[in-house]
Design a protein around this motif. Structure first.
Motif, PDB file in Angstrom:
ATOM      1  N   ILE A 461      29.971  14.739 -37.106  1.00  0.00           N
ATOM      2  CA  ILE A 461      28.571  14.588 -37.310  1.00  0.00           C
ATOM      3  C   ILE A 461      27.874  13.578 -37.165  1.00  0.00           C
ATOM      4  CG2 ILE A 461      26.777  15.249 -38.682  1.00  0.00           C
ATOM      5  CD1 ILE A 461      28.583  16.971 -40.599  1.00  0.00           C
ATOM      6  N   TRP A 462      27.707  13.022 -35.974  1.00  0.00           N
ATOM      7  CA  TRP A 462      27.105  11.700 -35.400  1.00  0.00           C
ATOM      8  C   TRP A 462      25.865  11.497 -36.058  1.00  0.00           C
ATOM      9  CZ3 TRP A 462      30.666   8.166 -34.559  1.00  0.00           C
ATOM     10  CH2 TRP A 462      31.829   8.439 -33.955  1.00  0.00           C
ATOM     11  N   PRO A 463      25.409  10.425 -36.488  1.00  0.00           N
ATOM     12  CA  PRO A 463      23.899   9.785 -36.516  1.00  0.00           C
ATOM     13  C   PRO A 463      23.526  10.024 -35.222  1.00  0.00           C
ATOM     14  CG  PRO A 463      25.427   8.647 -38.035  1.00  0.00           C
ATOM     15  CD  PRO A 463      26.483   9.303 -37.042  1.00  0.00           C
ATOM     16  N   GLU A 464      22.130  10.181 -34.869  1.00  0.00           N
ATOM     17  CA  GLU A 464      21.528  10.296 -33.526  1.00  0.00           C
ATOM     18  C   GLU A 464      21.681   8.864 -33.062  1.00  0.00           C
ATOM     19  OE1 GLU A 464      18.435  12.477 -32.501  1.00  0.00           O
ATOM     20  OE2 GLU A 464      18.421  13.635 -34.560  1.00  0.00           O
ATOM     21  N   SER A 465      21.787   7.780 -33.776  1.00  0.00           N
ATOM     22  CA  SER A 465      21.587   6.309 -33.051  1.00  0.00           C
ATOM     23  C   SER A 465      22.927   5.992 -32.368  1.00  0.00           C
ATOM     24  CB  SER A 465      21.283   5.155 -34.440  1.00  0.00           C
ATOM     25  OG  SER A 465      22.422   5.334 -35.253  1.00  0.00           O
ATOM     26  N   VAL A 466      23.881   6.459 -32.918  1.00  0.00           N
ATOM     27  CA  VAL A 466      25.265   6.108 -32.207  1.00  0.00           C
ATOM     28  C   VAL A 466      25.967   7.124 -31.367  1.00  0.00           C
ATOM     29  CG1 VAL A 466      25.621   4.215 -33.684  1.00  0.00           C
ATOM     30  CG2 VAL A 466      26.527   6.389 -34.358  1.00  0.00           C
ATOM     31  N   ALA A 467      25.409   8.643 -31.461  1.00  0.00           N
ATOM     32  CA  ALA A 467      26.023   9.697 -31.062  1.00  0.00           C
ATOM     33  C   ALA A 467      26.313   9.372 -29.464  1.00  0.00           C
ATOM     34  CB  ALA A 467      25.421  10.868 -31.015  1.00  0.00           C
ATOM     35  N   PRO A 468      27.492   9.905 -28.922  1.00  0.00           N
ATOM     36  CA  PRO A 468      27.870   9.783 -27.530  1.00  0.00           C
ATOM     37  C   PRO A 468      26.741  10.219 -26.453  1.00  0.00           C
ATOM     38  CG  PRO A 468      29.307  11.499 -28.445  1.00  0.00           C
ATOM     39  CD  PRO A 468      28.412  10.625 -29.572  1.00  0.00           C
ATOM     40  N   PHE A 469      26.254  11.299 -26.699  1.00  0.00           N
ATOM     41  CA  PHE A 469      25.052  11.961 -26.358  1.00  0.00           C
ATOM     42  C   PHE A 469      24.247  12.574 -27.603  1.00  0.00           C
ATOM     43  CE2 PHE A 469      27.888  11.924 -22.605  1.00  0.00           C
ATOM     44  CZ  PHE A 469      27.267  11.220 -21.575  1.00  0.00           C
ATOM     45  N   ARG A 470      22.914  12.445 -27.364  1.00  0.00           N
ATOM     46  CA  ARG A 470      22.116  13.032 -28.486  1.00  0.00           C
ATOM     47  C   ARG A 470      21.866  14.648 -28.329  1.00  0.00           C
ATOM     48  NH1 ARG A 470      16.570  10.471 -29.441  1.00  0.00           N
ATOM     49  NH2 ARG A 470      16.584  12.119 -31.059  1.00  0.00           N
ATOM     50  N   VAL A 471      22.026  15.113 -27.041  1.00  0.00           N
ATOM     51  CA  VAL A 471      21.684  16.467 -26.866  1.00  0.00           C
ATOM     52  C   VAL A 471      22.922  17.160 -25.833  1.00  0.00           C
ATOM     53  CG1 VAL A 471      20.192  18.383 -25.990  1.00  0.00           C
ATOM     54  CG2 VAL A 471      19.476  16.105 -27.269  1.00  0.00           C
ATOM     55  N   VAL A 472      23.616  18.158 -26.035  1.00  0.00           N
ATOM     56  CA  VAL A 472      24.508  18.788 -25.237  1.00  0.00           C
ATOM     57  C   VAL A 472      23.806  20.123 -24.831  1.00  0.00           C
ATOM     58  CG1 VAL A 472      25.998  19.826 -26.884  1.00  0.00           C
ATOM     59  CG2 VAL A 472      26.735  19.708 -24.569  1.00  0.00           C
ATOM     60  N   ILE A 473      23.753  20.615 -23.642  1.00  0.00           N
ATOM     61  CA  ILE A 473      23.472  21.722 -23.290  1.00  0.00           C
ATOM     62  C   ILE A 473      24.694  22.711 -22.822  1.00  0.00           C
ATOM     63  CG2 ILE A 473      22.015  22.983 -21.588  1.00  0.00           C
ATOM     64  CD1 ILE A 473      20.533  20.418 -21.203  1.00  0.00           C
ATOM     65  N   VAL A 474      24.817  23.658 -23.317  1.00  0.00           N
ATOM     66  CA  VAL A 474      25.831  24.496 -23.115  1.00  0.00           C
ATOM     67  C   VAL A 474      25.344  25.976 -22.441  1.00  0.00           C
ATOM     68  CG1 VAL A 474      27.530  23.564 -24.992  1.00  0.00           C
ATOM     69  CG2 VAL A 474      26.083  25.509 -25.368  1.00  0.00           C
ATOM     70  N   THR A 475      26.478  26.356 -21.427  1.00  0.00           N
ATOM     71  CA  THR A 475      25.682  27.443 -20.667  1.00  0.00           C
ATOM     72  C   THR A 475      26.869  28.424 -20.743  1.00  0.00           C
ATOM     73  OG1 THR A 475      26.634  26.679 -18.477  1.00  0.00           O
ATOM     74  CG2 THR A 475      24.463  26.015 -19.223  1.00  0.00           C
ATOM     75  N   SER A 476      26.795  29.702 -20.338  1.00  0.00           N
ATOM     76  CA  SER A 476      27.666  30.676 -20.155  1.00  0.00           C
ATOM     77  C   SER A 476      28.103  30.413 -18.477  1.00  0.00           C
ATOM     78  CB  SER A 476      26.973  32.225 -20.208  1.00  0.00           C
ATOM     79  OG  SER A 476      26.065  32.306 -19.343  1.00  0.00           O
ATOM     80  N   GLU A 477      29.096  31.433 -18.252  1.00  0.00           N
ATOM     81  CA  GLU A 477      29.380  31.193 -16.764  1.00  0.00           C
ATOM     82  C   GLU A 477      28.515  31.842 -15.889  1.00  0.00           C
ATOM     83  OE1 GLU A 477      31.422  34.577 -18.706  1.00  0.00           O
ATOM     84  OE2 GLU A 477      30.833  32.738 -19.136  1.00  0.00           O
TER      85      GLU A 477
END
Length: 567
Positions: A461-477
């Motif tokens: 659970i990354w703090p937002e200040s150091v997360a590799p990306f703050r948001v990931v968008i996941v999609t279906s195929e």
């Protein structure tokens, strides 16, 4: 494996090269870059400048300060083809002091505050716990140079405040503890810790006034009620007669059987033609207390400890014992004022033959120095010394496990004197040594420590200040979902007003459910889900990794949602 090691490997952020040595992969490197960015901003705000020092260091300066011999086997020592001694840098006090010594001549050139982020190398006996204790690691080290002790203390306080700001921005629970200066040396020292159950350090703290100290340095008020463990303790080794015959403990301690630990203290002679002076030391504590070797060495001098008298002779080698000393700990007289240190005559019959055989002179066995003081480890239940002194109250201290990630030292002239780092003062007098401070912060250790303090069974659970990306968008195929994801990407990034903080998991060979599990493992603070539900309702789902909350948003709401969450 500790959780941080497991999760960094599972999440594809690092791979092991060999024992205690790791390769950091792209996602792990993004986090390190963000941690370094926060440090850069806070240090630049207090006038620090960044430089880069070599990692292959000559032994010359280390021999001048005495650390070439004293640091021990943790150093990676190497020779070049000409046979000259070098080492892989475990720290850079000598190197930066030598650099400044060649550049600074006048008080007008001070103060100077320089730092670097670079690799350090230490030959750990047991490299373990992934990035928490490795042989190669990334570290930020800051060195400050001032004209006076007063100015150096002001600098010290500024840096400690900057460290506090860094810790707050990292977004994890932390503690600042009074600490021992150790091999680095100096007068003032504080440790910065991230609280974690897997931590190697123990902190004693008072919830009433906030006093916090490392176990090595902690000073507590011992309860006057003698514990059952103290009264029932029996030594597994026989107590030497020369200790047993002495009536040096206060009367209240008669029913306590002291626990003993022995050691040898070697002192250089005043006359170089004579051998070093060896003192046989016995440290006596109550049975429920452990000897604090750091406190003993600070009080009487550096010494080597052994488990029993049988190990004394091998420790001496060809040397002989010149003096006897007994250190009586406060735990043997709780609530009472200690007797002053004194010389005590010993009954000749108390000196056994095996002790006489290692003494240089039989006359020296006729008296023994008795020293009273604090030689024990504090433990939970001891009263806070600050509350006791200021308010007269007995506030019990609690113990917490923690991971040390930073250390600050007020060095004074420990390195500037031997390395001739001096300046001409304003009054035109004789050259004076520069007052120094050094301040370390483990970068790769921080990466692992944040995970130790912030994870669950699903992953990081990354703090937002150091997360590799703050948001990931996941999609279906579904192709339409993939196209929508690209539009959502632009909206979210614009809402956050930040570049490179959004990523799309558009793998076509993986199900939506698998992508969501990966997102939870990696620990993105926010997950935007575009699946078949979107095709039916036109709404996207947003999930918070930290709280587990979910929102169902229509297209016009997405931008406003993330705009509210700008850092």
């Amino acid at each position: 494996m500790v959780p941080s090691q497991q999760l960094l490997l599972r999440a594809g952020m690092m791979r092991q090269s060999s024992s205690g040595i790791y390769s950091i992969l792209p996602y792990g490197q993004r986090i390190l870059d963000k941690i370094e960015g926060i440090i850069d901003e806070e240090l630049e705000n207090i006038g620090c400048q960044k430089l880069s020092l070599p990692n292959l260091l000559t032994s010359e300066n280390w021999k001048k300060t005495g650390r070439w011999e004293s640091t021990g086997q943790e150093m990676f020592k190497v020779k070049d083809r000409r046979g000259s001694d070098f080492l892989l840098a475990p720290t850079h006090e000598e190197e930066v002091t030598s650099l400044i010594a060649n550049e600074v001549q006048s008080y007008r050139q001070l103060p100077i505050r320089v730092y670097q982020v670079g690799r350090k190398f230490r030959d750990e006996l047991r490299a373990r716990s992934g990035l928490l204790r490795g042989k190669e690691f990334l570290m930020k080290d800051l060195y400050t140079f001032d004209v006076s002790e007063e100015e150096a203390l002001k600098t010290y306080d500024e840096v400690v405040l900057a460290y506090r700001r860094i810790m707050k921005r990292l977004g994890v629970p932390y503690a600042v503890a009074e600490a021992d200066t150790g091999n680095i040396g100096g007068t003032h020292s504080h440790e910065f810790h991230i609280l974690s159950r897997v931590g190697e350090d123990s902190l004693l703290s008072c919830s009433s006034c906030g006093y916090t100290s490392n176990e090595e340095r902690a000073v507590g008020v011992i309860p006057t009620d003698i514990s059952k463990a103290a009264t029932k303790f029996r030594n597994s080794q026989p107590v030497p007669k020369w200790v047993e015959s002495l009536d040096v403990a206060p009367r209240s301690a008669v029913r306590i059987n002291p626990k003993l630990q022995f050691g040898i203290m070697k002192t250089p002679p005043t006359d170089e033609t004579k051998p070093e002076v060896c003192t046989l030391v016995a440290v006596a504590t109550s049975g429920d207390r452990d000897v604090n070797e750091v406190k003993v060495s600070k009080a009487i001098g550096k010494m080597e400890f052994v488990e029993s008298m049988d190990e004394i002779k091998p420790l001496l080698g060809e040397g002989k014992v010149d003096k006897l000393m007994l250190c009586v700990d406060q735990s043997l007289y709780p609530g009472q004022e200690p007797t002053r240190s004194k010389q005590v005559e010993i009954n000749g019959t108390a000196i056994p033959e095996e002790l006489s055989s290692i003494m240089r002179s039989k006359d020296s066995t006729k008296s023994l120095e008795v020293v009273y003081g604090d030689y024990h480890n504090c433990k939970p239940g001891d009263s806070c010394p600050h509350c006791f002194k200021i308010r007269g109250t007995n506030e019990p201290m609690e113990i917490t496990r923690a991971i040390e990630i930073g250390h600050t030292f007020m060095l004074g002239t420990k390195y500037s004197r031997p390395l001739d780092a001096v300046f001409s003062p304003a009054d035109g007098g004789a050259a004076e040594p520069i007052q120094m401070g050094c301040y370390g912060l483990g970068i790769t250790r921080l990466l692992a420590s944040i995970i130790e303090a912030s994870h669950d069974k699903k992953g990081i659970i990354w703090p937002e200040s150091v997360a590799p990306f703050r948001v990931v968008i996941v999609t279906s195929e579904d192709e339409e979902c993939i196209k929508v994801a690209e539009n959502v990407y632009d909206v979210v990034q614009d809402g956050l007003n930040a570049k490179s903080e959004v990523t799309i998991d558009d793998r076509v060979d993986t199900t939506l459910g698998f992508k969501m599990k990966d997102a939870e493992l990696i620990g993105y603070p926010w997950m935007v889900i575009i699946g078949k539900g979107f095709l039916r309702t036109g709404k996207v789902e947003v999930q918070s990794r930290k709280t587990g909350e979910k929102w169902s948003l229509e297209w016009p709401e997405i931008h406003a949602f993330f705009k509210e969450r700008r850092l």
